[in-house]
Design an enzyme around this catalytic site. Structure first.
Site, PDB file in Angstrom:
ATOM      1  N   HIS A  33       6.306  -4.375  -9.772  1.00 68.11           N
ATOM      2  CA  HIS A  33       6.895  -3.418  -8.828  1.00 68.11           C
ATOM      3  C   HIS A  33       7.723  -4.256  -7.844  1.00 68.11           C
ATOM      4  CE1 HIS A  33       7.542  -0.040  -6.345  1.00 68.11           C
ATOM      5  NE2 HIS A  33       6.317   0.394  -6.160  1.00 68.11           N
ATOM      6  N   ARG A  72       6.601   7.359  -1.586  1.00 69.96           N
ATOM      7  CA  ARG A  72       7.425   6.409  -0.856  1.00 69.96           C
ATOM      8  C   ARG A  72       8.545   5.799  -1.687  1.00 69.96           C
ATOM      9  NH1 ARG A  72       2.827   6.983   1.452  1.00 69.96           N
ATOM     10  NH2 ARG A  72       2.119   6.991  -0.678  1.00 69.96           N
ATOM     11  N   THR A  73       8.225   5.348  -2.880  1.00 72.63           N
ATOM     12  CA  THR A  73       9.241   4.610  -3.636  1.00 72.63           C
ATOM     13  C   THR A  73      10.429   5.516  -3.951  1.00 72.63           C
ATOM     14  OG1 THR A  73       7.501   3.234  -4.558  1.00 72.63           O
ATOM     15  CG2 THR A  73       9.627   3.129  -5.649  1.00 72.63           C
ATOM     16  N   ARG A  75      10.484   4.560 -12.901  1.00 71.08           N
ATOM     17  CA  ARG A  75       9.033   4.319 -12.846  1.00 71.08           C
ATOM     18  C   ARG A  75       8.432   4.980 -14.078  1.00 71.08           C
ATOM     19  NH1 ARG A  75       5.021   5.352  -7.842  1.00 71.08           N
ATOM     20  NH2 ARG A  75       5.951   3.362  -7.281  1.00 71.08           N
ATOM     21  N   LYS A 105      10.670  17.939 -25.136  1.00 63.26           N
ATOM     22  CA  LYS A 105      11.068  18.394 -26.474  1.00 63.26           C
ATOM     23  C   LYS A 105      10.971  17.267 -27.491  1.00 63.26           C
ATOM     24  CE  LYS A 105      14.683  21.384 -24.513  1.00 63.26           C
ATOM     25  NZ  LYS A 105      16.137  21.528 -24.448  1.00 63.26           N
TER      26      LYS A 105
HETATM   27  C1  NCD Z   1       1.929   1.758  -5.284  1.00 60.44           C
HETATM   28  C2  NCD Z   1       2.340   1.900  -6.740  1.00 60.44           C
HETATM   29  O1  NCD Z   1       2.827   2.951  -7.145  1.00 60.44           O
HETATM   30  O2  NCD Z   1       2.169   0.908  -7.420  1.00 60.44           O
HETATM   31  N1  NCD Z   1       2.550   2.623  -4.407  1.00 60.44           N
HETATM   32  C3  NCD Z   1       3.835   2.387  -3.973  1.00 60.44           C
HETATM   33  O3  NCD Z   1       4.753   2.242  -4.751  1.00 60.44           O
HETATM   34  N2  NCD Z   1       4.019   2.300  -2.656  1.00 60.44           N
HETATM   35  C4  NCD Z   1       0.474   1.604  -5.064  1.00 60.44           C
HETATM   36  C5  NCD Z   1      -0.508   2.601  -5.593  1.00 60.44           C
HETATM   37  O4  NCD Z   1      -0.186   3.565  -6.286  1.00 60.44           O
HETATM   38  O5  NCD Z   1      -1.701   2.421  -5.276  1.00 60.44           O
END
Ligand code: NCD
Length: 313
Positions: free
Chosen positions: A138, A60-61, A110, A89
């Site tokens: 997040h 999703r993100t 991320r 590398k």
């Molecule tokens: C979450 C995350 O990556 O922190 N997912 C997200 O971004 N929607 C939650 C998770 O991984 O459980």
């Protein structure tokens, strides 16, 4: 406050934004909905490039950031797996950031290490958005979670929100608990003893004059909840697999449990879910998690548009 205050800003923690700024963002996000659905079209960020650097898995993100940028007329470069990059590398994170910074107008990152997004922001001249740093923060998930509550419940003030599951390793609940306290929600934290909310987060809630109630009993907490925010037990963050196995499956939301809930309870989840919500719940009017995931698009469209200085929709 003027909208220009967002221009070129890094978004590393939800603390980087005031309540007033969040409300401004939400009024933009609301206007973005028909564009997010593809019913109307925008070219606000035409000619601009966003880098999406995902060192950890994401559905999703990453996709919603990419969709948001595309819906605004911009373009996206990046990777969903660092295995195909020069990190393999031996290149450092900071050199990788320098490159993304040279090739694009903003960076979404991320990474499994807490503090990685803050580090990236120190090296990048362009804005950096934290899409999850280990068990840390997040912030854009927090924004879409708050937006979902405001849209469904009109206000956050005074609402009883239950945060359930892995409150120790779940980064979404760390940002969210603090933000909900700042908007004066009433908080109940339900988790196994070993996965309780970190003390620092509880302390931050107290600083906002909100005293969260901590319990292991979902049955007690669900009765007067307005919002039930469910999280996945974060298997990948456990130092020891046997510890994960001990707590996996502790809570399960099913139709039986929902008999005790308020008629207008909404159930949220940042997703992915594993076993914590029975799919039979999806058909009930309580299930908000797929709509919540969609809300990631208008919220991220609004954010990108404000940060990159696009025109109003
Ligand atoms: C979450 C995350 O990556 O922190 N997912 C997200 O971004 N929607 C939650 C998770 O991984 O459980």
């Amino acid at each position: 406050m003027s909208n220009t205050s967002f221009k070129n800003r890094d978004i590393i923690s939800i603390k980087d934004l005031s309540n007033e700024e969040i409300n401004t963002l939400f009024s933009y996000a609301k206007k973005m909905i028909p564009y997010a659905k593809g019913e109307k079209h925008l070219k606000t960020l035409e000619g601009r490039i966003l880098s999406t650097l995902f060192f950890e898995p994401s559905t999703r993100t990453r996709l919603s950031f990419e969709s948001a940028m595309n819906r605004l007329g911009g373009r996206v470069i990046g990777f969903a797996d660092a295995g195909g990059t020069s990190i393999k590398k031996g290149e450092s994170l900071t050199d990788t950031i320098r490159m993304a910074d040279a090739y694009s107008d903003a960076i979404v990152i991320r990474h499994h290490q807490e503090g990685s997004a803050r580090l990236a922001a120190e090296f990048a001249t362009h804005p950096v958005i934290n899409a999850g740093d280990g068990a840390g923060q997040h912030p854009t998930q927090c924004l879409l979670d708050l937006f979902t509550i405001v849209t469904e419940k009109k206000t956050i003030h005074g609402k009883h929100v239950v945060l359930l599951g892995d409150l120790k390793y779940g980064r979404t609940v760390h940002s969210l608990a603090y933000a909900l306290a700042r908007f004066k929600a009433q908080l109940t934290l339900v988790s196994p003893e070993t996965l309780r909310m970190p003390k620092e987060v509880i302390e931050e809630c107290r600083e906002q004059n909100v005293e969260p109630v901590s319990t292991t009993s979902l049955e007690k907490a669900i009765k007067d909840a307005d919002v039930l925010y469910v999280t996945r037990i974060q298997r990948e963050r456990f130092p020891d697999e046997s510890e994960y196995k001990r707590v996996a499956g502790t809570y399960k939301i099913d139709l039986e449990l929902l008999k005790q809930a308020k008629e207008d309870l909404i159930i949220m989840h940042p997703l992915p879910r594993v076993t914590e919500i029975d799919p039979a719940v999806d058909k009930t009017h309580h299930a908000l998690y797929f709509k919540q995931a969609f809300n990631g698009i208008p919220v991220r469209m609004a954010l990108l548009s404000l940060i990159l200085g696009g025109r109003k929709p």
